[in-house]
Design an enzyme around this catalytic site. Structure first.
Site, mmCIF file in Angstrom:
data_model
loop_
_atom_site.group_PDB
_atom_site.id
_atom_site.type_symbol
_atom_site.label_atom_id
_atom_site.label_comp_id
_atom_site.label_asym_id
_atom_site.label_seq_id
_atom_site.Cartn_x
_atom_site.Cartn_y
_atom_site.Cartn_z
ATOM 1 N N HIS A 26 0.880 -1.183 0.000
ATOM 2 C CA HIS A 26 0.000 0.000 0.000
ATOM 3 C C HIS A 26 0.918 1.234 0.000
ATOM 4 C CE1 HIS A 26 -3.419 2.415 0.302
ATOM 5 N NE2 HIS A 26 -3.877 2.123 1.503
ATOM 6 N N ASP A 61 -2.987 -2.207 11.939
ATOM 7 C CA ASP A 61 -3.917 -2.271 10.806
ATOM 8 C C ASP A 61 -4.914 -3.391 11.118
ATOM 9 O OD1 ASP A 61 -5.118 -2.108 8.283
ATOM 10 O OD2 ASP A 61 -3.552 -3.269 7.265
ATOM 11 N N CYS A 119 -3.828 3.039 9.522
ATOM 12 C CA CYS A 119 -4.181 3.528 8.183
ATOM 13 C C CYS A 119 -5.686 3.693 8.019
ATOM 14 C CB CYS A 119 -3.625 2.582 7.119
ATOM 15 S SG CYS A 119 -4.207 0.890 7.310
HETATM 16 N N1 CP Z 1 -6.315 3.534 4.389
HETATM 17 C C1 CP Z 1 -7.005 3.302 3.260
HETATM 18 O O1 CP Z 1 -6.448 2.991 2.216
HETATM 19 O O2 CP Z 1 -8.348 3.451 3.384
HETATM 20 P P1 CP Z 1 -9.454 3.138 2.270
HETATM 21 O O3 CP Z 1 -9.560 1.639 2.149
HETATM 22 O O4 CP Z 1 -10.698 3.760 2.814
HETATM 23 O O5 CP Z 1 -9.028 3.753 0.976
HETATM 24 N N1 NVA Z 2 -4.636 -4.347 5.066
HETATM 25 C C1 NVA Z 2 -5.868 -3.666 4.768
HETATM 26 C C2 NVA Z 2 -5.623 -2.212 4.500
HETATM 27 C C3 NVA Z 2 -6.862 -1.382 4.270
HETATM 28 C C4 NVA Z 2 -6.558 0.033 3.938
HETATM 29 C C5 NVA Z 2 -6.536 -4.341 3.570
HETATM 30 O O1 NVA Z 2 -5.816 -4.709 2.618
HETATM 31 O O2 NVA Z 2 -7.749 -4.502 3.583
#
Ligand code: CP
Ligand code: NVA
Length: 302
Positions: A127, A220, A260
């Protein structure tokens, strides 16, 4: 030549420069910029999003450009058109593409075939754009990055992989503490270590030891998008990995808490911590906007 951002490693040379630019943009919020004026961002999102989608759309708008949100079911891609043909066609229309995908290989395939920049808006491996906002929030509060200690407690997932790499490129020591069996894959730990000249990247299975003297405590979700079937098993495996006030007391007294988002109070973090005085999660969310503006300006430069 166009530049893609698939991994934090693709910002190795200018990760902190992008953050510095974002800090400037945060002060001059609504200035529009020639490089972005009338340019168009396509957002292809295979998974839901609040922050990433809205911050990218608002970023483009505030810079003087436009965005188009595309759910794969609205695209012929959802009916079998190849990623490669989609990339070639979209490149004839738009100036930059952000793609949130289940598979890292698909983001790479899109980037390989697009003649415009492609940004990974989250996949199963990384990410990267989240990292810009996270480290900007740390820099804003702490005044520096180099030599700080960031401890991530939770699942060895996409965010954990990117945190190790972001620590490596910015000189922040990163410890990832997970239950046994949920550590980040060796290939991503090695990749992060190969990016670093000074930062220490460590893996632990003991949150109380890992968190000692942390400047930043990060977590997270335990169940990432697409892992819903593993909910019961993972919630059991992660008990004892919640960020609680007791755990925060083992970190530095001035430690900040980051997430996040989206968050699940009572699972990966207690309400007292995320809603308490050491939490900067909403600054962190706001900084998605400023860092994405900075990144878009870099990628759209004529
Ligand atoms: N942190 C983040 O990427 O959030 P969303 O899934 O809402 O975009
Ligand atoms: N690890 C999480 C992050 C969300 C922003 C996912 O991939 O769902």
């Amino acid at each position: 030549m166009k530049r893609d951002i698939i991994s934090v490693a693709d910002m190795k040379e200018d990760f902190t420069d992008i953050i510095e630019l974002a800090l400037k943009l945060k002060r001059g919020r609504y200035d529009s910029y020639e490089d972005a004026k009338n340019r168009v961002l396509a957002l292809i999102f295979e998974k839901p999003s609040t922050r990433t989608r809205v911050s990218f759309e608002v970023a483009m708008r505030q810079l003087g450009g436009h965005s188009i949100y595309l759910n794969p079911n609205d695209l012929q891609m959802g009916r079998g058109e190849t990623i490669s043909d989609t990339a070639k066609v979209l490149s004839r229309f738009v100036d930059v593409i952000a793609y949130r995908a289940f598979e890292n290989a698909n983001v790479r395939e899109l980037a390989l075939n697009a003649s415009v920049p492609v940004i990974n808006a989250l996949d199963n491996v990384e990410h990267p754009v989240q990292m810009l906002a996270d480290f900007m929030t740390v820099l804003e509060r702490k005044g520096r990055l180099k030599g700080l200690k960031l401890v991530y407690i939770g699942d060895g997932n996409n965010v954990a992989n990117s945190l190790m790499m972001a620590g490596a490129v910015s000189g922040v020591n990163v410890t990832i503490a997970t239950p046994k069996g949920y550590e980040p894959k060796d290939e991503f730990v090695s990749k992060a270590r190969s990016l670093s000249t000074s930062a220490k990247i460590e893996i632990s299975n003991d949150p109380s030891v890992a968190v000692t003297e942390a400047d930043v405590v990060y977590t997270d979700v335990w169940i990432s998008m697409g892992e819903e079937k593993e909910k019961e098993k993972k919630e059991k495996a992660f008990s004892g990995f919640q960020i609680t006030p007791a755990l925060m007391r083992k970190a530095s007294p001035t430690a900040m808490f980051l997430h996040c988002l989206p968050a699940h109070r009572g699972l990966e973090v207690s309400a007292e911590v995320i809603d308490g005085g050491q939490s900067f999660v909403f600054d962190e969310a706001e900084n998605r906007l400023h860092t994405e503006k900075a990144l878009l300006l870099k990628l759209l430069k004529f």
